[in-house]
Each structure stands twice: as C-alpha cells, then as structure tokens.
Design a protein around this motif. Structure first.
Motif, mmCIF file in Angstrom:
data_model
loop_
_atom_site.group_PDB
_atom_site.id
_atom_site.type_symbol
_atom_site.label_atom_id
_atom_site.label_comp_id
_atom_site.label_asym_id
_atom_site.label_seq_id
_atom_site.Cartn_x
_atom_site.Cartn_y
_atom_site.Cartn_z
ATOM 1 N N LYS A 72 43.601 41.567 114.772
ATOM 2 C CA LYS A 72 43.810 41.920 113.359
ATOM 3 C C LYS A 72 44.548 40.815 112.600
ATOM 4 N N ILE A 73 44.033 39.598 112.762
ATOM 5 C CA ILE A 73 44.623 38.424 112.119
ATOM 6 C C ILE A 73 43.815 38.103 110.867
ATOM 7 N N ASP A 74 44.504 37.936 109.766
ATOM 8 C CA ASP A 74 43.855 37.540 108.517
ATOM 9 C C ASP A 74 43.759 36.016 108.509
ATOM 10 N N ILE A 75 42.593 35.496 108.833
ATOM 11 C CA ILE A 75 42.418 34.057 108.969
ATOM 12 C C ILE A 75 42.446 33.351 107.619
ATOM 13 N N PHE A 76 42.197 34.067 106.530
ATOM 14 C CA PHE A 76 42.173 33.429 105.224
ATOM 15 C C PHE A 76 43.552 33.326 104.585
ATOM 16 N N ASN A 77 44.566 33.679 105.319
ATOM 17 C CA ASN A 77 45.945 33.475 104.904
ATOM 18 C C ASN A 77 46.283 32.004 105.155
ATOM 19 N N TRP A 78 46.974 31.351 104.223
ATOM 20 C CA TRP A 78 47.277 29.926 104.377
ATOM 21 C C TRP A 78 48.089 29.629 105.627
ATOM 22 N N GLU A 79 49.015 30.512 105.958
ATOM 23 C CA GLU A 79 49.840 30.287 107.144
ATOM 24 C C GLU A 79 49.008 30.302 108.421
ATOM 25 N N MET A 80 48.069 31.237 108.511
ATOM 26 C CA MET A 80 47.235 31.302 109.714
ATOM 27 C C MET A 80 46.235 30.152 109.759
ATOM 28 N N LEU A 81 45.769 29.709 108.609
ATOM 29 C CA LEU A 81 44.907 28.523 108.593
ATOM 30 C C LEU A 81 45.658 27.297 109.093
#
Length: 118
Positions: free
Chosen positions: A23-32
């Motif tokens: 359940k990771i939001d890949i479009f978040n800048w931190e996760m990118l």
C-alpha cells in the motif's frame, strides 16, 4: 537489449505488485526519491561497479550502499516524512536488487555492442 527490456518489464510488473501489497503511494515525491536512490544505487554501485566491472570490492560496495541508504533513512526520519518499518526495508532491498540486475544487463549489452563494432 532483449534481456534488459525483459528485466525492466518484469521488474515493473513486480514493482506494481509490491506497491499494491505494501500500500505504497509511488506518486508521492518522497517515495519517488526513495525508489530512485535505491534503484540507481543498485544500478551503479552493485550492477556496474561490482558485478560487471569488478572495480569495487564487495566489502566496499556494501559499505557504500549501506551508507547511502542509511543516510537517506536518517534524513527522512529527522524530517519526519516517512515511517521506518520492515516493509520499507524489504521494498528497498527489492529496488536495490532490481537496479543491480538492470545495471549488470545494461552494461553487459553496451560492452558487447562496443566490442562487436570494433
């Protein structure tokens, strides 16, 4: 180039399922940024520097990877932007492994292309 494309496509499919499972939001800048740091660390240090070129010894490459990943995690913990959990550690390990595989196959293809032209 087929192997590089296969590794990227299979890696992207697995990447999608890993993101969905955790359940990771890949479009978040931190996760990118997290994903990019881990992928390109694996790509350059492990895939090219250690596995293919053997310019970096295993001990030094492990220290470099640990230093970069730990510095990123400490900075994020200090800024209080992400959680530090086992799931994110496994996610980071997947990104490192995928990056090192793609880096190894990519540099192998580039070197064989250059050798064939000479």
């Amino acid at each position: 180039m087929k192997l590089v494309n296969i590794a990227i496509i299979v890696g992207l499919i697995l990447f999608y399922f890993v993101n969905a499972a955790l359940k990771i939001d890949i479009f978040n800048w931190e996760m990118l940024i997290h994903s990019g740091i881990r992928f390109f660390t694996g790509f350059i240090i492990l895939g090219i520097g250690y596995f293919y070129e053997h310019k970096i010894k295993l001990k030094i490459s492990v220290y470099l990877v640990l230093a970069l990943v730990l510095a990123d995690d400490v900075l994020d913990y200090y800024r209080d932007v992400s959680r530090f959990s086992v799931e994110l550690i496994l996610y980071g390990a997947y990104m490192l492994a995928w990056g090192s595989l793609v880096g190894y196959l990519f540099i192998k293809h580039i070197k064989s292309t250059i050798d064939n032209r000479l």
